[in-house]
Design a protein around this motif. Sequence first.
Motif, PDB file in Angstrom:
ATOM      1  N   VAL A 127     -24.376  37.562 -36.848  1.00  0.00           N
ATOM      2  CA  VAL A 127     -24.658  38.865 -36.246  1.00  0.00           C
ATOM      3  C   VAL A 127     -25.852  38.700 -35.306  1.00  0.00           C
ATOM      4  N   PRO A 128     -25.773  39.265 -34.087  1.00  0.00           N
ATOM      5  CA  PRO A 128     -26.889  39.131 -33.142  1.00  0.00           C
ATOM      6  C   PRO A 128     -28.216  39.608 -33.736  1.00  0.00           C
ATOM      7  N   ASP A 129     -29.275  38.978 -33.304  1.00  0.00           N
ATOM      8  CA  ASP A 129     -30.618  39.270 -33.826  1.00  0.00           C
ATOM      9  C   ASP A 129     -30.975  40.750 -33.727  1.00  0.00           C
ATOM     10  N   ASP A 130     -30.685  41.376 -32.579  1.00  0.00           N
ATOM     11  CA  ASP A 130     -31.067  42.778 -32.407  1.00  0.00           C
ATOM     12  C   ASP A 130     -30.329  43.696 -33.382  1.00  0.00           C
ATOM     13  N   VAL A 131     -29.093  43.359 -33.708  1.00  0.00           N
ATOM     14  CA  VAL A 131     -28.326  44.164 -34.666  1.00  0.00           C
ATOM     15  C   VAL A 131     -28.897  44.008 -36.071  1.00  0.00           C
ATOM     16  N   ARG A 132     -29.221  42.767 -36.444  1.00  0.00           N
ATOM     17  CA  ARG A 132     -29.825  42.540 -37.772  1.00  0.00           C
ATOM     18  C   ARG A 132     -31.178  43.247 -37.875  1.00  0.00           C
ATOM     19  N   GLU A 133     -31.930  43.212 -36.796  1.00  0.00           N
ATOM     20  CA  GLU A 133     -33.241  43.866 -36.810  1.00  0.00           C
ATOM     21  C   GLU A 133     -33.097  45.378 -37.008  1.00  0.00           C
ATOM     22  N   GLU A 134     -32.147  45.984 -36.305  1.00  0.00           N
ATOM     23  CA  GLU A 134     -31.898  47.427 -36.478  1.00  0.00           C
ATOM     24  C   GLU A 134     -31.471  47.739 -37.911  1.00  0.00           C
ATOM     25  N   TRP A 135     -30.684  46.872 -38.501  1.00  0.00           N
ATOM     26  CA  TRP A 135     -30.244  47.058 -39.886  1.00  0.00           C
ATOM     27  C   TRP A 135     -31.439  46.970 -40.828  1.00  0.00           C
ATOM     28  N   LEU A 136     -32.288  45.960 -40.639  1.00  0.00           N
ATOM     29  CA  LEU A 136     -33.426  45.773 -41.542  1.00  0.00           C
ATOM     30  C   LEU A 136     -34.500  46.841 -41.361  1.00  0.00           C
ATOM     31  N   ARG A 137     -34.786  47.210 -40.143  1.00  0.00           N
ATOM     32  CA  ARG A 137     -35.857  48.184 -39.886  1.00  0.00           C
ATOM     33  C   ARG A 137     -35.425  49.629 -40.097  1.00  0.00           C
ATOM     34  N   ARG A 138     -34.192  49.954 -39.689  1.00  0.00           N
ATOM     35  CA  ARG A 138     -33.764  51.352 -39.661  1.00  0.00           C
ATOM     36  C   ARG A 138     -32.513  51.635 -40.489  1.00  0.00           C
TER      37      ARG A 138
END
Length: 159
Positions: A127-138
């Motif tokens: 999964v692209p980094d930005d998608v994982r980041e959105e999942w983890l943060r928000r």
Amino acid sequence: MPEPITLFLIAAIGGTIASAIVFWDKILGWAENNLFPWFDKHLPTVAPHVRNAFAKLDKAVINVRRQIKAAWQKVRDYLLKQVVKLEKKTSRVWVKTVTSWVIEKLESGKPVIKEIRTEEEVSVDEVPDDVREEWLRRQKTTSEVNVTKTRDQEMSYIN
């Protein structure tokens, strides 16, 4: 006529290369303002060779730019739109759904619009980094990208 997915893969690779090539103008500007004057001042006997190397590289980059734009335009003749949707299934598995709308010519020669949908499970590592980041943060568990729109924008950056 190649399969639409084959055309898409060619375009995706071309889009990646195009992203890198888009910076060529900035590199050339830097060379003109900084590198060439430095060689002119400190190593004037080497300066013509540096300029010659950049001239050859410029010719190659421009050729690649033209080929990328032409290839993408060919893909766009058949690919109307493509959307990639990622949905979290578990903490380690996501579902990737690719939906493409393509123009297909029937044996009669009549064009029809066809929707092609593929679905596969992918590891969270894919999964692209930005998608994982959105999942983890928000806690955002879905993401959707309009691939054709993104590639069209990238092509507009290439002169």
